[in-house]
Design a protein around this motif. Structure first.
Motif, PDB file in Angstrom:
ATOM      1  N   VAL A  55       0.853  -1.186   0.000  1.00  0.00           N
ATOM      2  CA  VAL A  55       0.000   0.000   0.000  1.00  0.00           C
ATOM      3  C   VAL A  55       0.888   1.235   0.000  1.00  0.00           C
ATOM      4  O   VAL A  55       1.789   1.384   0.835  1.00  0.00           O
ATOM      5  N   VAL A  82     -10.382  -0.464  -6.070  1.00  0.00           N
ATOM      6  CA  VAL A  82      -9.165  -0.481  -5.276  1.00  0.00           C
ATOM      7  C   VAL A  82      -9.399  -1.469  -4.139  1.00  0.00           C
ATOM      8  O   VAL A  82     -10.310  -1.294  -3.330  1.00  0.00           O
ATOM      9  N   PRO A 100      -0.463  -0.196  -8.779  1.00  0.00           N
ATOM     10  CA  PRO A 100      -1.078   1.125  -9.000  1.00  0.00           C
ATOM     11  C   PRO A 100      -0.180   2.109  -9.729  1.00  0.00           C
ATOM     12  O   PRO A 100      -0.671   2.937 -10.496  1.00  0.00           O
ATOM     13  N   GLN A 394      -5.482   5.389  -4.999  1.00  0.00           N
ATOM     14  CA  GLN A 394      -4.627   4.387  -4.360  1.00  0.00           C
ATOM     15  C   GLN A 394      -3.306   5.085  -4.065  1.00  0.00           C
ATOM     16  O   GLN A 394      -2.496   5.307  -4.961  1.00  0.00           O
TER      17      GLN A 394
END
Length: 412
Positions: A55, A82, A100, A394
């Motif tokens: 992340v 997402v 991403p 994201q």
């Protein structure tokens, strides 16, 4: 006589053996046919190692500009998906998890069936495939690796949407819905049940559904029923009471007109947009009207259902943001009363670095979410695309769903 008695058992045993062999052959053939037709054989699953995706950090500020980083065909995602560290796309028969920042496909899941829709729920990617007349094959996928999780057979029809409501997900179509919890146990079914185990458990027959709204504890449905002269609002308790075949109805009441649209539900309020003229009706937990407010949106925006019955709405800590079809309307999170309206927008917007980014034809409006004031405009060249734009983020990557394509923008 003794010989005759000796021969008969031998013949009987030989007959038993032949029968048993025949049964085994049939079972083996059936098993082989099942294996050839099963999801395991007709599935290609390419997983990623744990930790391949991480992340990314949220953006520190709204940038001066954005540039296109990558794009991918994704007609099965009605809005950007997402899930955990991944951006998830769906096209043809393949659900894919992408990096991403680069758009690189790091995992994929492919069936020999066409995709109906792809969504996020329970922190996982949800892939719904069509088998025959139904969008019935639901698979959950780990967003970081693409590993398969629980699977379930649903009874929704083509055009189905998967709508997340906190710890629950609703699968909806124009005549039926069912609600699932994270282990994919069904908690509620409502509407035109395909094969009811106990007939008579649904409160109304022959209704169609125009729009839905979901909150963690309430699921609203805007119905059109043959016994009603106007539209009907029904609010369900989607977690159920232990028997999914008997829906728990909190309230069901007629609204003043036809062509209404369900906008939002909160803990004890429901907002319904009424056409001719545009108004927002707000009802309490018992279905009583507590407010009727004029809407500053074109009359042509109302009187029609949102695509797939899914009301275009976004949220942050400030407001809920509803897109009427040409305008973004901010609603109070608790009381659902309108706070401000922005005209000539292409979608509800998304939160980014403490501001609200709202898509417009020239690019993105940077909006103060408290006042609804546009601070500036960031130019974005969409290559001639003028239709609705759904946004998501994201990390610092901004995602735009433009019809069948997903486009990722990086901050400059």
């Amino acid at each position: 006589m003794l010989r005759a008695r000796g021969v008969r058992p031998e013949r009987f045993r030989r007959g038993d053996v032949l029968t048993a062999v025949g049964i085994v052959v049939v079972l083996v053939a059936a098993a082989a046919l099942y294996w050839r037709q099963s999801a395991a054989v007709n599935t290609e699953s390419v997983t990623a190692p744990v930790g391949r995706l991480a992340v990314s950090a949220p953006p520190p500020r709204v940038p001066a500009a954005f540039a296109e980083a990558w794009r991918a065909a994704s007609p099965a995602t009605p809005l950007p998906v997402v899930a955990g560290p991944a951006v998830v796309t769906g096209a043809g028969s393949t659900t894919a998890g992408r990096d991403p920042a680069t758009g690189d496909q790091v995992w994929s899941y492919t069936r020999d069936l066409p995709l109906c829709t792809v969504a996020e729920g329970f922190g996982r990617a949800l892939a719904l495939y069509r088998n025959g007349d139904y969008c019935s094959e639901l698979t959950t996928l780990d967003p970081g690796t693409g590993a398969r999780g629980p699977q379930r057979i649903l009874d929704v029809r083509p055009g189905a949407r998967l709508i997340s409501g906190g710890t629950l997900v609703a699968a909806t179509d124009t005549h039926y819905l069912e609600v699932l919890r994270s282990d994919l146990v069904k908690t509620t079914e409502y509407g035109q049940v395909r094969a009811p185990e106990q007939p008579g458990r649904q409160p109304r027959a022959g209704c169609s559904y125009g729009s839905f709204a979901f909150s963690p504890e309430r699921l609203g449905v805007l119905e059109r029923c043959p016994t009603d002269t106007t539209d009907r609002l029904t609010v369900l308790r989607p977690a159920g009471v232990g028997d999914a075949t008997r829906p728990e109805v909190e309230l069901s009441t007629a609204v003043p007109t036809s062509g209404a649209q369900l906008v939002a539900v909160s803990a004890d309020r429901v907002a319904v947009a009424l056409p001719n003229p545009p108004r927002l009706q707000i009802l309490d937990g018992a279905g009583r009207q507590v407010a009727l407010t004029g809407l500053d949106v074109p009359a042509t925006d109302l009187g029609r259902d949102p695509a797939g019955g899914a009301t275009p709405i976004a949220s942050d800590q400030h407001h809920l943001y509803w897109w009427s079809g040409s305008s973004t309307v901010a609603l109070g999170r608790a009381d659902l009363t309108p706070a401000w309206t922005l005209h000539d927008t292409l979608g509800p917007g998304t939160s980014y670095a403490g501001s609200l980014l709202v898509p417009v034809s020239s690019g993105l409006l940077v909006v103060d979410p408290d006042r609804g004031v546009a601070v500036r405009t960031i130019a974005v060249d969409r290559g001639g695309w003028t239709g609705p734009v759904s946004l998501a983020t994201q990390g610092s990557v901004l995602l735009e769903q433009r019809g069948p394509n997903l486009v990722a923008l990086r901050a400059l």
